[in-house]
Design an enzyme around this catalytic site. Structure first.
Site, PDB file in Angstrom:
ATOM      1  CD  GLU A   1      11.710   2.853  -0.378  1.00 23.61           C
ATOM      2  OE1 GLU A   1      11.961   2.223   0.667  1.00 23.61           O
ATOM      3  OE2 GLU A   1      10.559   2.965  -0.827  1.00 23.61           O
TER       4      GLU A   1
ATOM      5  CE1 TYR B   1       1.308   0.515  -8.966  1.00 20.23           C
ATOM      6  CE2 TYR B   1       1.511   1.879  -7.007  1.00 20.23           C
ATOM      7  CZ  TYR B   1       0.923   0.826  -7.678  1.00 20.23           C
ATOM      8  OH  TYR B   1      -0.059   0.094  -7.062  1.00 20.23           O
TER       9      TYR B   1
ATOM     10  CB  CYS C   1       7.479   1.030 -11.593  1.00 23.67           C
ATOM     11  SG  CYS C   1       6.500   0.430 -10.207  1.00 23.67           S
ATOM     12  CG  HIS C   2       7.804   3.118  -6.937  1.00 18.54           C
ATOM     13  ND1 HIS C   2       6.910   2.132  -7.301  1.00 18.54           N
ATOM     14  CD2 HIS C   2       7.245   3.756  -5.884  1.00 18.54           C
ATOM     15  CE1 HIS C   2       5.854   2.168  -6.501  1.00 18.54           C
ATOM     16  NE2 HIS C   2       6.036   3.156  -5.631  1.00 18.54           N
TER      17      HIS C   2
ATOM     18  N   GLY D   1      10.514  -0.410  -8.360  1.00 23.61           N
ATOM     19  CA  GLY D   1      10.569  -1.205  -7.147  1.00 23.61           C
ATOM     20  C   GLY D   1      10.931  -0.323  -5.971  1.00 23.61           C
ATOM     21  NE  ARG D   2      11.135  -2.176   0.011  1.00 22.50           N
ATOM     22  CZ  ARG D   2      11.505  -3.362   0.498  1.00 22.50           C
ATOM     23  NH1 ARG D   2      10.868  -4.453   0.149  1.00 22.50           N
ATOM     24  NH2 ARG D   2      12.494  -3.454   1.344  1.00 22.50           N
TER      25      ARG D   2
END
Length: 185
Positions: free
Chosen positions: A91, A137, A117-118, A87-88
């Site tokens: 980051e 991802y 994913c991320h 997800g975010r």
């Protein structure tokens, strides 16, 4: 059974946070979900990422997730494995020095790490994937390769294990990723 640490944060991918958390608990593992700056019982916001035929995933607001442990109170030596959802959240979590130290501890201690994913953005920031085969991802491919790892393109429902590291491209890979991660635990 193993004791697993999940490092998560606001706007983590809902399924990638909740499904492994619940599945590992259902298997009998002890699981602590923590977030920097938050305490036991506090909530994080999640987001739902879906594949609807656009050039990238879509994003919608997900559920609130209650943390069951306090980031500041954990002792990483107490844990047998680490799980990093996508997800975010990755980051900005990768900017937290203690998060990076925790990831490096698990890698240097040769303890199992799963990331989806991320989530591998955290692995690249921690500098722990050089020479490894890593999936994520597809948008994470450039930073995985810049970290000295080999990016492995997999179907969205597949995962790969390289040593003590299990990675996968997105939440459809939960069955494969969890099976491989639990085998390492």
């Amino acid at each position: 059974m193993a004791k697993v640490l999940i490092i998560t944060g606001d706007f983590v991918e809902d399924y990638e946070n909740m499904v492994p958390f619940q599945a590992l608990l259902a298997m009998g593992h002890d699981v602590d979900a923590v977030c920097p700056g938050k305490k036991t019982g506090e909530l994080i916001a999640t987001s739902i990422h879906d594949f609807e035929g656009d050039q990238t995933y879509s994003e919608k607001r997900g559920h609130n997730f209650a943390l069951n442990a306090c980031f500041d109170d954990i002792n990483v030596s107490d844990y047998d494995g680490l799980y990093l959802p996508g997800g975010r959240a990755p980051e900005y979590l990768r900017l937290n020095a203690k998060v990076i130290e925790i990831i490096q501890h698990f890698s240097n201690s040769d303890k199992p790490i799963a990331s989806i994913c991320h989530g591998p953005q955290l692995l690249t920031a921690a500098g722990v994937i050089k020479g490894k085969k890593v999936s994520a991802y597809p948008a994470c491919q450039p930073e995985i390769e810049m970290s000295g790892a080999e990016y492995v393109e997999l179907p969205m429902d597949a995962a790969i294990t390289d040593g003590q590291l299990v990675t996968a491209p997105a939440w459809p890979a939960h069955p494969a990723m969890l099976m491989q991660f639990v085998a390492l635990l």
